[in-house]
Design a protein around this motif. Structure first.
Motif, PDB file in Angstrom:
ATOM      1  N   PHE A   1      10.755   0.523   0.509  1.00  0.00           N
ATOM      2  CA  PHE A   1      11.200   1.782  -0.076  1.00  0.00           C
ATOM      3  C   PHE A   1      11.094   1.677  -1.593  1.00  0.00           C
ATOM      4  O   PHE A   1      11.698   0.809  -2.210  1.00  0.00           O
ATOM      5  N   ILE A   2      10.289   2.577  -2.200  1.00  0.00           N
ATOM      6  CA  ILE A   2       9.984   2.437  -3.629  1.00  0.00           C
ATOM      7  C   ILE A   2      10.446   3.637  -4.461  1.00  0.00           C
ATOM      8  O   ILE A   2      10.286   3.642  -5.673  1.00  0.00           O
ATOM      9  N   GLY A   3      11.031   4.649  -3.808  1.00  0.00           N
ATOM     10  CA  GLY A   3      11.415   5.854  -4.544  1.00  0.00           C
ATOM     11  C   GLY A   3      12.854   5.814  -5.007  1.00  0.00           C
ATOM     12  O   GLY A   3      13.627   4.923  -4.640  1.00  0.00           O
TER      13      GLY A   3
ATOM     14  N   LEU B   1      13.029  -8.239  -9.208  1.00  0.00           N
ATOM     15  CA  LEU B   1      13.055  -7.105 -10.127  1.00  0.00           C
ATOM     16  C   LEU B   1      11.809  -6.248  -9.951  1.00  0.00           C
ATOM     17  O   LEU B   1      10.755  -6.729  -9.531  1.00  0.00           O
ATOM     18  N   MET B   2      11.965  -4.969 -10.263  1.00  0.00           N
ATOM     19  CA  MET B   2      10.851  -4.031 -10.179  1.00  0.00           C
ATOM     20  C   MET B   2      10.798  -3.203 -11.461  1.00  0.00           C
ATOM     21  O   MET B   2      11.847  -2.902 -12.043  1.00  0.00           O
ATOM     22  N   THR B   3       9.593  -2.844 -11.891  1.00  0.00           N
ATOM     23  CA  THR B   3       9.503  -1.896 -12.996  1.00  0.00           C
ATOM     24  C   THR B   3       8.243  -1.050 -12.879  1.00  0.00           C
ATOM     25  O   THR B   3       7.337  -1.359 -12.101  1.00  0.00           O
ATOM     26  N   MET B   4       8.250   0.029 -13.632  1.00  0.00           N
ATOM     27  CA  MET B   4       7.057   0.850 -13.814  1.00  0.00           C
ATOM     28  C   MET B   4       6.710   0.820 -15.295  1.00  0.00           C
ATOM     29  O   MET B   4       7.582   1.039 -16.138  1.00  0.00           O
ATOM     30  N   ALA B   5       5.446   0.581 -15.586  1.00  0.00           N
ATOM     31  CA  ALA B   5       5.013   0.547 -16.985  1.00  0.00           C
ATOM     32  C   ALA B   5       5.068   1.960 -17.566  1.00  0.00           C
ATOM     33  O   ALA B   5       4.992   2.943 -16.836  1.00  0.00           O
TER      34      ALA B   5
ATOM     35  N   VAL C   1       0.861  -1.184   0.000  1.00  0.00           N
ATOM     36  CA  VAL C   1       0.000   0.000   0.000  1.00  0.00           C
ATOM     37  C   VAL C   1       0.900   1.238   0.000  1.00  0.00           C
ATOM     38  O   VAL C   1       1.671   1.458   0.938  1.00  0.00           O
ATOM     39  N   VAL C   2       0.799   2.012  -1.065  1.00  0.00           N
ATOM     40  CA  VAL C   2       1.673   3.173  -1.207  1.00  0.00           C
ATOM     41  C   VAL C   2       1.031   4.354  -0.475  1.00  0.00           C
ATOM     42  O   VAL C   2      -0.005   4.882  -0.872  1.00  0.00           O
ATOM     43  N   THR C   3       1.692   4.746   0.624  1.00  0.00           N
ATOM     44  CA  THR C   3       1.108   5.713   1.552  1.00  0.00           C
ATOM     45  C   THR C   3       1.749   7.096   1.431  1.00  0.00           C
ATOM     46  O   THR C   3       1.566   7.953   2.292  1.00  0.00           O
ATOM     47  N   LYS C   4       2.485   7.320   0.343  1.00  0.00           N
ATOM     48  CA  LYS C   4       3.258   8.562   0.216  1.00  0.00           C
ATOM     49  C   LYS C   4       2.409   9.825   0.233  1.00  0.00           C
ATOM     50  O   LYS C   4       2.909  10.884   0.570  1.00  0.00           O
ATOM     51  N   THR C   5       1.130   9.722  -0.134  1.00  0.00           N
ATOM     52  CA  THR C   5       0.295  10.925  -0.198  1.00  0.00           C
ATOM     53  C   THR C   5      -0.607  11.099   1.023  1.00  0.00           C
ATOM     54  O   THR C   5      -1.393  12.038   1.070  1.00  0.00           O
TER      55      THR C   5
ATOM     56  N   MET D   1       0.558  -0.829 -10.684  1.00  0.00           N
ATOM     57  CA  MET D   1       0.102   0.258  -9.829  1.00  0.00           C
ATOM     58  C   MET D   1      -1.414   0.408 -10.036  1.00  0.00           C
ATOM     59  O   MET D   1      -2.051  -0.461 -10.614  1.00  0.00           O
ATOM     60  N   THR D   2      -1.978   1.500  -9.558  1.00  0.00           N
ATOM     61  CA  THR D   2      -3.424   1.677  -9.625  1.00  0.00           C
ATOM     62  C   THR D   2      -4.022   1.373 -11.007  1.00  0.00           C
ATOM     63  O   THR D   2      -5.043   0.699 -11.099  1.00  0.00           O
ATOM     64  N   ASN D   3      -3.376   1.835 -12.054  1.00  0.00           N
ATOM     65  CA  ASN D   3      -4.003   1.696 -13.375  1.00  0.00           C
ATOM     66  C   ASN D   3      -3.740   0.368 -14.076  1.00  0.00           C
ATOM     67  O   ASN D   3      -4.352   0.089 -15.099  1.00  0.00           O
TER      68      ASN D   3
ATOM     69  N   VAL E   1       2.331  -5.894  -5.864  1.00  0.00           N
ATOM     70  CA  VAL E   1       1.766  -4.769  -6.607  1.00  0.00           C
ATOM     71  C   VAL E   1       1.803  -3.553  -5.685  1.00  0.00           C
ATOM     72  O   VAL E   1       1.612  -3.678  -4.483  1.00  0.00           O
ATOM     73  N   ARG E   2       2.098  -2.401  -6.239  1.00  0.00           N
ATOM     74  CA  ARG E   2       2.272  -1.173  -5.439  1.00  0.00           C
ATOM     75  C   ARG E   2       1.111  -0.233  -5.735  1.00  0.00           C
ATOM     76  O   ARG E   2       1.041   0.361  -6.803  1.00  0.00           O
ATOM     77  N   ILE E   3       0.185  -0.119  -4.762  1.00  0.00           N
ATOM     78  CA  ILE E   3      -1.057   0.606  -5.063  1.00  0.00           C
ATOM     79  C   ILE E   3      -1.310   1.722  -4.048  1.00  0.00           C
ATOM     80  O   ILE E   3      -1.291   1.500  -2.842  1.00  0.00           O
ATOM     81  N   GLY E   4      -1.513   2.923  -4.574  1.00  0.00           N
ATOM     82  CA  GLY E   4      -1.821   4.080  -3.730  1.00  0.00           C
ATOM     83  C   GLY E   4      -3.179   4.675  -4.047  1.00  0.00           C
ATOM     84  O   GLY E   4      -4.142   4.530  -3.286  1.00  0.00           O
ATOM     85  N   SER E   5      -3.265   5.366  -5.177  1.00  0.00           N
ATOM     86  CA  SER E   5      -4.464   6.145  -5.530  1.00  0.00           C
ATOM     87  C   SER E   5      -5.768   5.358  -5.418  1.00  0.00           C
ATOM     88  O   SER E   5      -6.758   5.878  -4.917  1.00  0.00           O
ATOM     89  N   ALA E   6      -5.791   4.132  -5.890  1.00  0.00           N
ATOM     90  CA  ALA E   6      -7.042   3.361  -5.904  1.00  0.00           C
ATOM     91  C   ALA E   6      -7.539   3.088  -4.489  1.00  0.00           C
ATOM     92  O   ALA E   6      -8.726   2.873  -4.269  1.00  0.00           O
TER      93      ALA E   6
HETATM   94  C1  LIG Z   1       3.339   6.459  -6.298  1.00  0.00           C
HETATM   95  C2  LIG Z   1       3.913   5.146  -6.696  1.00  0.00           C
HETATM   96  C3  LIG Z   1       3.099   3.996  -6.817  1.00  0.00           C
HETATM   97  C4  LIG Z   1       1.601   4.020  -6.611  1.00  0.00           C
HETATM   98  O1  LIG Z   1       0.970   4.650  -7.668  1.00  0.00           O
HETATM   99  P1  LIG Z   1      -0.626   4.721  -7.777  1.00  0.00           P
HETATM  100  O2  LIG Z   1      -0.844   4.985  -9.222  1.00  0.00           O
HETATM  101  O3  LIG Z   1      -1.046   5.834  -6.876  1.00  0.00           O
HETATM  102  O4  LIG Z   1      -1.174   3.398  -7.370  1.00  0.00           O
HETATM  103  C5  LIG Z   1       3.720   2.808  -7.154  1.00  0.00           C
HETATM  104  N1  LIG Z   1       5.058   2.721  -7.365  1.00  0.00           N
HETATM  105  C6  LIG Z   1       5.855   3.794  -7.267  1.00  0.00           C
HETATM  106  C7  LIG Z   1       7.306   3.633  -7.522  1.00  0.00           C
HETATM  107  C8  LIG Z   1       5.313   5.037  -6.940  1.00  0.00           C
HETATM  108  O5  LIG Z   1       6.124   6.110  -6.838  1.00  0.00           O
END
Ligand SMILES: *Cc1c(COP(=O)(O)O)cnc(C)c1O
Length: 230
Positions: free
Chosen positions: A80-82, A162-166, A36-40, A206-208, A221-226
């Motif tokens: 830590f995901i940043g 491994l980690m990635t962002m689409a 659960v991405v709690t950064k916001t 992520m959320t989308n 899975v890393r989910i915040g907004s949803a």
């Molecule tokens: C903010 C963030 C997420 C979560 O994104 P949402 O679209 O809010 O689910 C996942 N991974 C990383 C690396 C992020 O910075």
């Protein structure tokens, strides 16, 4: 931010969708964890999602994360995901169960140094820039295998996956192929039997796009907004 009451409900619904999708593609729901991405959000929202069953929290800024950790008594796993700068590594080591965003050998070596000082083994993932966008952090696929070989010799770092962002796109096929590539990179590396490296973890979605990620083998899975703004 949304009505706080919705947070727990959102989390549980997402959990159900993941479980359904996992079953549909012949996977075990238990093999997929939600970070659960709690950064916001603030502590109050974090406590609510933990009460709803969240066991893994993800933060992307060192200072914010450490402050939040000090204020939460609940037992959770911190991720830590940043993007992590080498001069901040000392603040992160031992405080996060997993660092998802290791994007250079130099950073891995710095983590090794700090983990050794503390006498611990730090678990990490390597971030991969699958799509090759220049705006993105991460190893390009061609550099990944040699990086794994070098990192396998670090005694206080455990490479778990491994980690990635689409890429930013509405094209589901492009997103799917990105996740598929990450999964096959892992399979290839695991098949090479590099000393000490067996990577169980794939952090993607992520959320989308988290359901696509589950279909393609994500274990985190890393989910915040949803959850917090959905
Ligand atoms: C903010 C963030 C997420 C979560 O994104 P949402 O679209 O809010 O689910 C996942 N991974 C990383 C690396 C992020 O910075």
């Amino acid at each position: 931010m949304n009505d706080l009451n919705l947070i727990g409900q959102n989390f549980k619904q997402i959990r159900q969708k993941i479980d359904l999708t996992a079953r549909k593609v012949g996977r075990l729901a238990d093999d997929i964890e939600i970070v659960v991405v709690t950064k916001t959000v603030d502590i109050e929202a974090m406590k609510i999602v933990i009460k709803a069953g969240a066991k893994h929290l993800g933060e992307n800024k060192v200072q914010d994360a450490v402050k939040k950790q000090a204020r939460l008594d609940e037992e959770v796993n911190w991720h830590f995901i940043g993007h992590l700068q080498t001069n901040k590594v000392k603040h992160v080591i031992g405080k996060f169960q997993l660092i998802h965003s290791v994007d250079s050998i130099r950073l891995a070596q710095k983590i090794e140094q700090e983990a050794e000082k503390r006498g611990i083994i730090q678990k990490i993932l390597l971030e991969v820039n699958v799509s090759g966008e220049t705006s993105k952090y991460g190893f390009v696929p061609a550099d990944l295998m040699p990086a794994c070989e070098q990192i396998s010799s670090l005694k206080h770092v455990r490479l778990e996956g491994l980690m990635t962002m689409a890429p930013f796109t509405d094209d589901r096929a492009v997103i799917r192929s990105c996740f598929q590539s990450l999964a096959s990179l892992r399979t290839t590396i695991n098949g090479q039997s590099i000393a000490g490296i067996q990577m169980p973890t794939l952090s993607m979605g992520m959320t989308n796009d988290y359901l696509i990620a589950v279909e393609q083998g994500a274990t985190l899975v890393r989910i915040g907004s949803a959850i917090f703004h959905g």
